[in-house]
Design a protein around this motif. Sequence first.
Motif, short mmCIF file in Angstrom:
data_model
loop_
_atom_site.label_atom_id
_atom_site.label_comp_id
_atom_site.label_asym_id
_atom_site.label_seq_id
_atom_site.Cartn_x
_atom_site.Cartn_y
_atom_site.Cartn_z
N CYS A 13 -7.15 33.49 -23.05
CA CYS A 13 -6.63 33.30 -24.41
C CYS A 13 -5.20 33.82 -24.46
CB CYS A 13 -7.50 34.00 -25.43
SG CYS A 13 -7.46 35.78 -25.32
N TYR A 14 -4.53 33.54 -25.57
CA TYR A 14 -3.12 33.85 -25.72
C TYR A 14 -3.00 34.98 -26.72
CZ TYR A 14 1.87 32.87 -26.47
OH TYR A 14 3.23 32.94 -26.56
N ALA A 15 -2.81 36.20 -26.23
CA ALA A 15 -2.86 37.36 -27.11
C ALA A 15 -1.49 37.90 -27.42
CB ALA A 15 -3.74 38.45 -26.48
N GLN A 16 -0.87 37.29 -28.40
CA GLN A 16 0.47 37.71 -28.79
C GLN A 16 0.41 38.52 -30.08
OE1 GLN A 16 3.85 34.87 -28.44
NE2 GLN A 16 4.07 35.15 -30.64
N THR A 17 -0.09 37.89 -31.16
CA THR A 17 -0.07 38.52 -32.49
C THR A 17 -0.86 39.83 -32.52
OG1 THR A 17 0.05 36.31 -33.42
CG2 THR A 17 -0.58 38.08 -34.92
N GLU A 18 -0.33 40.78 -33.28
CA GLU A 18 -1.03 42.05 -33.51
C GLU A 18 -1.29 42.21 -35.00
OE1 GLU A 18 1.58 44.92 -31.71
OE2 GLU A 18 1.15 44.21 -29.68
N HIS A 46 2.18 42.71 -36.43
CA HIS A 46 3.29 41.80 -36.15
C HIS A 46 2.83 40.42 -35.73
CE1 HIS A 46 5.45 45.63 -36.01
NE2 HIS A 46 6.46 44.91 -36.45
N GLY A 47 3.35 39.42 -36.46
CA GLY A 47 3.09 38.04 -36.11
C GLY A 47 4.40 37.31 -35.93
N SER A 48 5.08 37.08 -37.03
CA SER A 48 6.36 36.35 -36.96
C SER A 48 7.36 37.07 -36.07
CB SER A 48 6.96 36.21 -38.36
OG SER A 48 6.08 35.52 -39.21
N ASN A 49 7.44 38.37 -36.23
CA ASN A 49 8.43 39.13 -35.47
C ASN A 49 7.87 39.57 -34.13
OD1 ASN A 49 10.51 40.68 -34.54
ND2 ASN A 49 10.16 42.37 -35.99
N GLY A 55 4.64 29.83 -35.66
CA GLY A 55 5.82 29.94 -36.50
C GLY A 55 5.50 29.67 -37.96
N ASP A 56 5.59 30.71 -38.79
CA ASP A 56 5.42 30.54 -40.24
C ASP A 56 6.44 29.51 -40.73
OD1 ASP A 56 4.74 31.99 -43.06
OD2 ASP A 56 6.88 31.57 -42.92
N ASN A 57 5.99 28.58 -41.57
CA ASN A 57 6.84 27.45 -41.94
C ASN A 57 8.15 27.85 -42.63
OD1 ASN A 57 5.22 25.62 -40.75
ND2 ASN A 57 4.34 24.77 -42.62
N VAL A 110 3.47 45.89 -48.71
CA VAL A 110 2.97 46.61 -47.53
C VAL A 110 3.50 45.98 -46.24
CG1 VAL A 110 0.90 47.16 -46.20
CG2 VAL A 110 0.86 47.34 -48.70
N ARG A 111 3.51 44.65 -46.22
CA ARG A 111 3.86 43.94 -45.00
C ARG A 111 5.34 44.07 -44.71
NH1 ARG A 111 1.19 42.35 -40.58
NH2 ARG A 111 2.00 40.43 -39.63
N ARG A 112 5.65 44.48 -43.49
CA ARG A 112 7.03 44.57 -43.05
C ARG A 112 7.19 43.70 -41.82
NH1 ARG A 112 9.89 49.09 -44.88
NH2 ARG A 112 8.68 50.34 -46.38
N THR A 163 13.33 34.19 -50.04
CA THR A 163 12.39 33.07 -50.04
C THR A 163 11.02 33.53 -50.55
OG1 THR A 163 12.10 33.52 -47.67
CG2 THR A 163 13.42 31.60 -48.25
N GLN A 164 10.62 34.72 -50.12
CA GLN A 164 9.34 35.26 -50.60
C GLN A 164 9.39 35.43 -52.12
OE1 GLN A 164 7.06 35.67 -48.21
NE2 GLN A 164 5.48 37.08 -48.93
N GLN A 165 10.51 35.95 -52.62
CA GLN A 165 10.65 36.14 -54.06
C GLN A 165 10.64 34.82 -54.82
OE1 GLN A 165 14.20 38.50 -54.71
NE2 GLN A 165 13.39 40.27 -53.58
N GLY A 179 0.83 35.22 -44.92
CA GLY A 179 0.86 34.94 -43.49
C GLY A 179 -0.53 34.74 -42.94
N GLY A 180 -0.71 35.06 -41.66
CA GLY A 180 -2.01 34.86 -41.01
C GLY A 180 -3.15 35.57 -41.72
N HIS A 181 -2.94 36.81 -42.13
CA HIS A 181 -4.06 37.59 -42.70
C HIS A 181 -4.60 36.99 -44.00
CE1 HIS A 181 -2.96 40.07 -39.50
NE2 HIS A 181 -2.32 41.03 -40.10
#
Lengths: 649, 649
Positions: free
Chosen positions: A119-124, A127-130, A410-412, B294-296, B314-316, B385-387
């Motif tokens: 599997c591809y374990a990148q996201t934590e 941190h996802g986008s960054n 990649g978040d849109n 919370v999310r950074r 953009t979030q705002q 985001g993902g969560h």
Amino acid sequence: MEALDYHAEERRKAEFDVEEMKIVWAGSRQAYEISDRVARLVASDPVFRKDNRTMLSRKDLFKDTLRKAAHAWKRIIELRLSGLFFSCGMFIPAIKGQGNEEQQQKWLPMAYKMQIIGCYAQTELGHGSNVQGLETTATFDPETDEFVIHSPTLTSSKWWPGGLGKVSTHALVYARLITDGQDHGVHGFIVQLRSLDDHLPLPGITVGDIGMKFGSGAYNSMDNGVLRFDHVRIPRDQMLMGVSQVTREGKFMQSDVPRQLVYGTMVYVRQKIVADASCALSRAVCIATRYSVVRRQFGSHNGGPETQVIDYKTQQSRLFPLLASAYAFRFVGEWLKWLYTDVTQRLQANDFSTLPEVHACTAGLKSVTTSATADAIEECRKLCGGHGYLSSSGLPELFAVYVPACTYEGDNVVLLLQVARFLMKTVSQLGSGKKPVGTIAYMGRSEHLLQCRCEVERAEDWLKPKVILEAFEARAARMSVTCANNLNNFPNQEEGFAQLATDLAEAAVAHVQLIIVSKFIEKLQQDIPGKGVKRQLEILFNVYALSLLHKHLGDFVASGCITPKQGVLANEQLRLLYSQVRPNAIALVDAFNYTDHYLGSVLGRYDGNVYPKLYEEAWKDPLNETVVPDGYHEYIRPILKQHIRVARL
Amino acid sequence: MEALDYHAEERRKAEFDVEEMKIVWAGSRQAYEISDRVARLVASDPVFRKDNRTMLSRKDLFKDTLRKAAHAWKRIIELRLSGLFFSCGMFIPAIKGQGNEEQQQKWLPMAYKMQIIGCYAQTELGHGSNVQGLETTATFDPETDEFVIHSPTLTSSKWWPGGLGKVSTHALVYARLITDGQDHGVHGFIVQLRSLDDHLPLPGITVGDIGMKFGSGAYNSMDNGVLRFDHVRIPRDQMLMGVSQVTREGKFMQSDVPRQLVYGTMVYVRQKIVADASCALSRAVCIATRYSVVRRQFGSHNGGPETQVIDYKTQQSRLFPLLASAYAFRFVGEWLKWLYTDVTQRLQANDFSTLPEVHACTAGLKSVTTSATADAIEECRKLCGGHGYLSSSGLPELFAVYVPACTYEGDNVVLLLQVARFLMKTVSQLGSGKKPVGTIAYMGRSEHLLQCRCEVERAEDWLKPKVILEAFEARAARMSVTCANNLNNFPNQEEGFAQLATDLAEAAVAHVQLIIVSKFIEKLQQDIPGKGVKRQLEILFNVYALSLLHKHLGDFVASGCITPKQGVLANEQLRLLYSQVRPNAIALVDAFNYTDHYLGSVLGRYDGNVYPKLYEEAWKDPLNETVVPDGYHEYIRPILKQHIRVARL
Ligand SMILES: Cc1cc2nc3c(=O)[nH]c(=O)nc-3n(C[C@H](O)[C@H](O)[C@H](O)COP(=O)(O)OP(=O)(O)OC[C@H]3O[C@@H](n4cnc5c(N)ncnc54)[C@H](O)[C@@H]3O)c2cc1C
Ligand SMILES: Cc1cc2nc3c(=O)[nH]c(=O)nc-3n(C[C@H](O)[C@H](O)[C@H](O)COP(=O)(O)OP(=O)(O)OC[C@H]3O[C@@H](n4cnc5c(N)ncnc54)[C@H](O)[C@@H]3O)c2cc1C
């Protein structure tokens, strides 16, 4: 005996050769034949039955997926097809893109043969986008020639990787490389997670499933996972060394292979996502179109049949632009496939010149097509009225399974901002003699585009591709240039970029929509055989472009690309186009060539026999096993009989 | 020990008195105290635990609902609260609105005490929107003084009523009244479905559940049902006789009570739906706002903390208009409550003059607020985001349970077309001396509105409510008048209405948005105590109005209500407003006063302690009961060990 077909009359109305359109949709006769054959095989195989999925508990649902995957793998071998199941997405492409030759030779055959599952374990968790902010560490230990993989914080827990929770034996783990106390940023490492003997997690590894997700089926059939490392040691040669290396002495080195090589993988993945968008969208549109023809509501005269809801203009103006979008995304996806080979060839020839443009274009297309598709699936559900809310319509699960495409890879919104950066750079270089190429070539004509006037005088002028193209080019160019000018009002570019982010994202959308429009036009310039096929595509092109124009009228009119009057004419033309789509609607969705099994929708059945099947489906619910429900004696009867014991307060 | 609060710093930043805002949100101090008390009671009662809902099988989920409903009923009696559970929506309001006095006296007490449980059985498999097309028949038999209720076709099966499948003992069935061979259209009949002794369906009645719906919890906790009648006999006095009657001899008679009386019920239901929209929307916004703080992600300088994602423009620009909409819908809902009492009084005084306007206004508000809320919930999910895709975020189920509001109690598009009919009628009567009143009063000034010019010269001019109001009035008036003029180009009005339906629906939206804007302004004209409270509401008002203006810029500019330059200024002002909302964002969602139990979201926790709780939640999934998943030995191991038996083909 002739098969029942409530849509037969509609099919007779079609003004084009559906069989030829199927080939256009598939991309080629060969592609059509393969996909047709596979779809029929799957549909006829009882193991792949999926109508019971929403009723299974999480554990049974997951087990059912394992069963199907195992069976699919067996059938693939039997039929000598190519394909990869337990598809954990990026594991293999990443090794291909970032591993060196030796690593590819060692790991890829095992992965292809499924002797290991990766599997591809990148996201934590944190941190996802960054990606550059990932916290997992891989510290080189020169004494043992190993990396120590560790999760130093709670937020460094790997979180989301598909296939990680229960299935994978290996993971491609992204972690900060640390040698001699120095942080070299994020790199990829192959880590074995579970014993190949008994599937138990190896020492130092905590792994599990992250729990329920959207929908009742959807991604709940999958084990997106959580993973923590407690000083897990792996040999040095399990760091992917295609782009950078760590030597036996612990020296970090960038390879001479340019970093950009990894872009190849990215283009590959994104063209796949755009292709998936056209699949998901066409599936939803097929269901909504077929049901809109069967569904009749209001308008009966003298006891005659009521109006088919597809004949209402509001239904058409909601549905037909989505039908047109499905075709538009299909064609831009096809072009992306070509782009991928083009990029691959260029990379091999050390030509990196087109990369920024290719990056912006694929990022933008990923963002715009997935956002539009997610919205469209929900709109198709609403187009089916109350019955669209039933799981048996297929639409709720299609939505639930599709929407994360707006977030993963990649978040849109983040992607649109990357596109915007490229646009601003292009504008800033306009005077410099550097000529923009590819999808951004139109910027080279920005002087013209900033002052050109749309020539439309009558509604039918809006049918000309040239007119449409120029309007979209002018809009995109003007929005970008306006942003660039506004940026100059800020003391520094970064601050300006942050403040104007929303406008920039809108400019990016305008640029990407132009790409889709222009690739559709290029498709129409090809030789397209089959009676009436090209004509239908022209109509769909016009519907796609003019409905976008209507939706974004503010952009076009406020920037002076078109006059309000021209906007009205576009709208009039659009109404006429809907009437032209109407008789062909069923045939246009038949051309997707989807089996009833694939659609998984009672409302979207090929034969249109909706009501008896809805009725049948209902009775299968476990709740209908008894007429008096479990809980009656405990909870309902005491209330009805007014036998509730009330505490005195 | 002080409680953990990651949002404490944010809460300190607030520039207004949150406690006072809570009262504004609730509507009054008393309303605030009651809702606060009930919310705490529910949150502290373990029976109402809901975090495990997405993991239950359909049968267990349903039983869990029964358990909660029974417990709630018991608590209501104990605490002498008023309320009604197993709430099958319209059963009681319909008897109130359409039954005669005797019928109300007979049935309502039983229903209130829950000696019987009733559902509202209107929709059929074949007919929802078109109520007049229902097929179930109620044929009067003068010999026995009974009605014979019958389902003559498959499509006449009742389908969708909530509570019908398993719980209800009675149903309010809508059926075609037939006396002496003559069809008198659709009327309501009270029909007993199940024995009060053993809950078994009575002879001639087939009843069951219609199966799985969207989501894993949501409406799957409910028994929306299917119902067929095989010549079921009921006494004559079980036809609701408030508005029409059938005599002993079988004579059909309209009562002198005007039919319009039933409108009261409708206004009641719709004001409830608008209030629900503001609840659902504010809930989603609360979750997304707290998590965005919370999310950074990105933007760390020299190892400092990353940027809170709420600080991205953009979030705002995605989030704050939704926050403002929550308040806007709240206030228009409050006004609708007042409208309901006003209408009730007028009806009692036989004043039916305002009914068409009230009907259009409530239909329109139902449509616009529910559509906006459904979209907004999904946008809030994406903002996380993902969560946001995890069930534990609460957002997937909130979406799944909310979206049918766009379809039930009137499909939103069908409703908009009803509003449009009213608008066209109003325009056509403009010359006639009949003065438009209430929400449509602005049409009386259409001469001015068709040629007025917006006076905005600087961005801050857009802060004036008067300027905004006139721009929205001008837009609505111009769109309606344009439609009316275009209708005249068609040979007949009906054909024109059908052809221009999409434009008409857009004009209806413009009218309804104007209503919301103007009710927000009226709210601001009230005396609002509390430090800084009114100021915040003014900011939110401006955000609401200007973000709508930006979204529908095409309408405003193309109709000449504002110039492109003024559109740009509005956008600039909007950006400044976002910066003013930012420090107050957390306090503005705290003002909703939602308990963590009610929110049901790990991401939206009051204390912001997101990551440890996400991690904890994950391990509760049944799939994590074993590290090696069920299915490993059958399906995974044989593949890894390459022990698959392949058929020779
Ligand atoms: C179903 C599913 C499957 C997945 N599979 C995998 C997998 O196999 N392997 C894997 O490694 N990961 C996987 N992921 C994780 C996925 O890649 C991440 O969720 C994704 O990258 C988004 O990142 P995030 O969740 O951190 O969002 P965030 O970045 O936290 O986004 C939150 C919000 O902040 C905004 N935002 C963030 N940064 C900026 C910025 N700079 N400017 C403006 N706005 C910003 C976003 O637009 C969004 O609105 C999966 C996720 C899902 C939902
Ligand atoms: C969760 C849920 C709970 C429900 N609870 C109940 C209940 O308790 N009791 C009950 O009786 N019913 C109930 N219903 C049914 C509900 O009231 C109907 O589904 C609703 O009235 C919509 O009707 P429909 O399904 O026939 O939609 P349709 O009218 O079939 O709509 C299909 C499409 O046709 C379009 N359309 C239809 N007519 C026109 C027109 N004239 N012009 C333009 N477009 C048109 C619509 O816009 C839509 O896009 C429930 C439904 C749901 C989903």
